[in-house]
Design a protein around this motif. Structure first.
Motif, mmCIF file in Angstrom:
data_model
loop_
_atom_site.group_PDB
_atom_site.id
_atom_site.type_symbol
_atom_site.label_atom_id
_atom_site.label_comp_id
_atom_site.label_asym_id
_atom_site.label_seq_id
_atom_site.Cartn_x
_atom_site.Cartn_y
_atom_site.Cartn_z
ATOM 1 N N LYS A 91 0.785 -1.248 0.090
ATOM 2 C CA LYS A 91 -0.092 0.034 -0.125
ATOM 3 C C LYS A 91 0.920 1.327 -0.036
ATOM 4 O O LYS A 91 0.651 2.247 -0.708
ATOM 5 C CB LYS A 91 -0.984 -0.212 1.021
ATOM 6 N N ARG A 92 1.773 1.078 0.691
ATOM 7 C CA ARG A 92 2.869 2.493 0.649
ATOM 8 C C ARG A 92 3.406 2.589 -0.377
ATOM 9 O O ARG A 92 3.888 3.623 -1.203
ATOM 10 C CB ARG A 92 4.032 2.296 1.828
ATOM 11 N N LEU A 93 3.779 1.473 -1.245
ATOM 12 C CA LEU A 93 4.633 1.564 -2.468
ATOM 13 C C LEU A 93 3.742 2.026 -3.687
ATOM 14 O O LEU A 93 4.100 2.635 -4.517
ATOM 15 C CB LEU A 93 5.131 0.190 -2.871
ATOM 16 N N LEU A 94 2.418 1.722 -3.535
ATOM 17 C CA LEU A 94 1.502 2.137 -4.428
ATOM 18 C C LEU A 94 1.302 3.651 -4.278
ATOM 19 O O LEU A 94 1.143 4.329 -5.334
ATOM 20 C CB LEU A 94 -0.088 1.462 -4.074
ATOM 21 N N ARG A 95 1.368 4.242 -3.335
ATOM 22 C CA ARG A 95 1.547 5.681 -3.041
ATOM 23 C C ARG A 95 2.669 6.248 -3.867
ATOM 24 O O ARG A 95 2.576 7.656 -4.573
ATOM 25 C CB ARG A 95 1.269 6.199 -1.708
ATOM 26 N N ARG A 96 3.821 5.622 -4.005
ATOM 27 C CA ARG A 96 5.029 6.100 -4.465
ATOM 28 C C ARG A 96 4.692 6.030 -6.191
ATOM 29 O O ARG A 96 5.233 6.878 -6.929
ATOM 30 C CB ARG A 96 6.139 5.179 -4.186
ATOM 31 N N VAL A 97 4.085 4.966 -6.423
ATOM 32 C CA VAL A 97 4.041 4.868 -8.083
ATOM 33 C C VAL A 97 2.849 6.098 -8.512
ATOM 34 O O VAL A 97 3.079 6.819 -9.476
ATOM 35 C CB VAL A 97 3.129 3.610 -8.360
ATOM 36 N N ALA A 98 1.835 6.292 -7.521
ATOM 37 C CA ALA A 98 0.851 7.619 -7.839
ATOM 38 C C ALA A 98 1.626 8.619 -7.651
ATOM 39 O O ALA A 98 1.360 9.657 -8.397
ATOM 40 C CB ALA A 98 -0.132 7.310 -6.805
ATOM 41 N N ASP A 99 2.855 8.856 -6.979
ATOM 42 C CA ASP A 99 3.567 10.161 -6.918
ATOM 43 C C ASP A 99 4.385 10.462 -8.434
ATOM 44 O O ASP A 99 4.653 11.508 -8.595
ATOM 45 C CB ASP A 99 4.640 10.279 -5.896
ATOM 46 N N GLY A 100 4.565 9.283 -9.153
ATOM 47 C CA GLY A 100 4.888 9.349 -10.282
ATOM 48 C C GLY A 100 6.491 9.720 -10.132
ATOM 49 O O GLY A 100 7.158 9.205 -9.144
ATOM 50 N N GLY A 101 7.243 10.176 -11.167
ATOM 51 C CA GLY A 101 8.485 10.417 -11.055
ATOM 52 C C GLY A 101 9.440 9.805 -12.148
ATOM 53 O O GLY A 101 8.614 9.381 -13.134
ATOM 54 N N SER A 102 10.670 9.480 -12.134
ATOM 55 C CA SER A 102 11.263 9.304 -13.196
ATOM 56 C C SER A 102 11.393 7.933 -13.545
ATOM 57 O O SER A 102 10.448 6.924 -12.724
ATOM 58 C CB SER A 102 12.952 9.289 -12.930
ATOM 59 N N LYS A 103 11.691 7.430 -14.795
ATOM 60 C CA LYS A 103 11.448 5.956 -15.446
ATOM 61 C C LYS A 103 12.036 4.907 -14.374
ATOM 62 O O LYS A 103 11.534 4.022 -13.992
ATOM 63 C CB LYS A 103 11.871 5.789 -16.573
ATOM 64 N N MET A 106 9.946 4.426 -11.253
ATOM 65 C CA MET A 106 8.765 3.844 -11.569
ATOM 66 C C MET A 106 8.898 2.326 -11.579
ATOM 67 O O MET A 106 8.366 1.317 -11.033
ATOM 68 C CB MET A 106 7.917 4.104 -12.666
ATOM 69 N N THR A 107 10.174 1.890 -12.529
ATOM 70 C CA THR A 107 10.476 0.639 -12.620
ATOM 71 C C THR A 107 10.839 0.012 -11.319
ATOM 72 O O THR A 107 10.670 -1.112 -11.260
ATOM 73 C CB THR A 107 11.819 0.524 -13.811
ATOM 74 N N PHE A 108 11.310 0.683 -10.539
ATOM 75 C CA PHE A 108 12.139 0.154 -8.996
ATOM 76 C C PHE A 108 10.770 -0.033 -8.372
ATOM 77 O O PHE A 108 10.574 -1.258 -7.814
ATOM 78 C CB PHE A 108 12.914 1.263 -8.417
ATOM 79 N N ALA A 109 9.615 0.869 -8.229
ATOM 80 C CA ALA A 109 8.609 0.670 -7.433
ATOM 81 C C ALA A 109 7.596 -0.590 -7.969
ATOM 82 O O ALA A 109 7.501 -1.550 -7.172
ATOM 83 C CB ALA A 109 7.590 2.147 -7.330
#
Length: 198
Positions: A91-103, A106-109
């Protein structure tokens, strides 16, 4: 040391009440995740600073190491926390995906979410993520957007039956417009466009 104290909080001994034990486990989940997140962010920032000349093998090693750390955290917790760690971290990582950012971020998340889905308690990860994206509890998840949900579908990180059920519920509980829009997007992207998420 700190590791020993954290291990004790996961219930290896002690007769505290159920509510207190659960609260302690969640606090330890948060503590461990934040420490891990700090290490991961520092490593990613260092790689991004190298620019386009970054060593691809070094990058892959970085990703694998941090993903392994996350899997170990779940394995350590599962004995006393009944598999709660994997969906909690997801659930915490999902929020990091939602935050966006560099490729790279996103790949890491996404790689971390995939690892969690294979860990102890991982069967609950897809169900938890599906419920969250079908009916976002707050803006930090809602901003994932249609493209973010599509990414999770294509990487098979969502349970399609759970997603369908969540969207169906949203359609009759006051969230019909966003639920309908998401359904239309997924149909166009994964059916009309070809290449569904399984």
């Amino acid at each position: 040391g700190g590791d020993g104290a954290a291990a004790d909080k996961f219930g290896r001994g002690g007769g505290a009440g159920g509510a207190a034990a659960a609260s302690s486990s969640e606090a330890t989940h948060v503590e461990r995740f934040l420490l891990w997140q700090g290490r991961a962010d520092s490593a990613i920032q260092a790689k991004e600073a190298e620019g386009p000349n970054a060593d691809p093998s070094g990058l892959q090693e970085l990703l694998q190491l941090r993903v392994q750390e996350l899997s170990i955290m779940v394995a350590d917790a599962a004995g006393g926390a009944a598999g709660d760690a994997a969906p909690f971290y997801a659930k915490r990582l999902l929020r990091r995906v939602a935050d966006g950012g560099s490729k790279l971020r996103m790949t890491f998340a996404v790689a971390c979410l995939e690892a969690l889905s294979l860990a102890v308690g991982g069967k609950r990860v897809a169900a938890e993520l599906s419920r969250l994206v079908a009916d976002p509890p707050d803006e930090s998840v809602a901003k994932l957007g249609h493209d973010g949900v599509e990414l999770l579908v294509r990487t098979q990180l969502l349970s399609l039956p759970e997603l369908d059920a969540g969207l169906a519920k949203a359609l009759v509980t006051g969230r019909a417009q966003p639920a309908s829009a998401l359904l239309l997007h997924l149909v166009k992207a994964c059916v009309v466009g070809g290449g569904g998420g399984g």
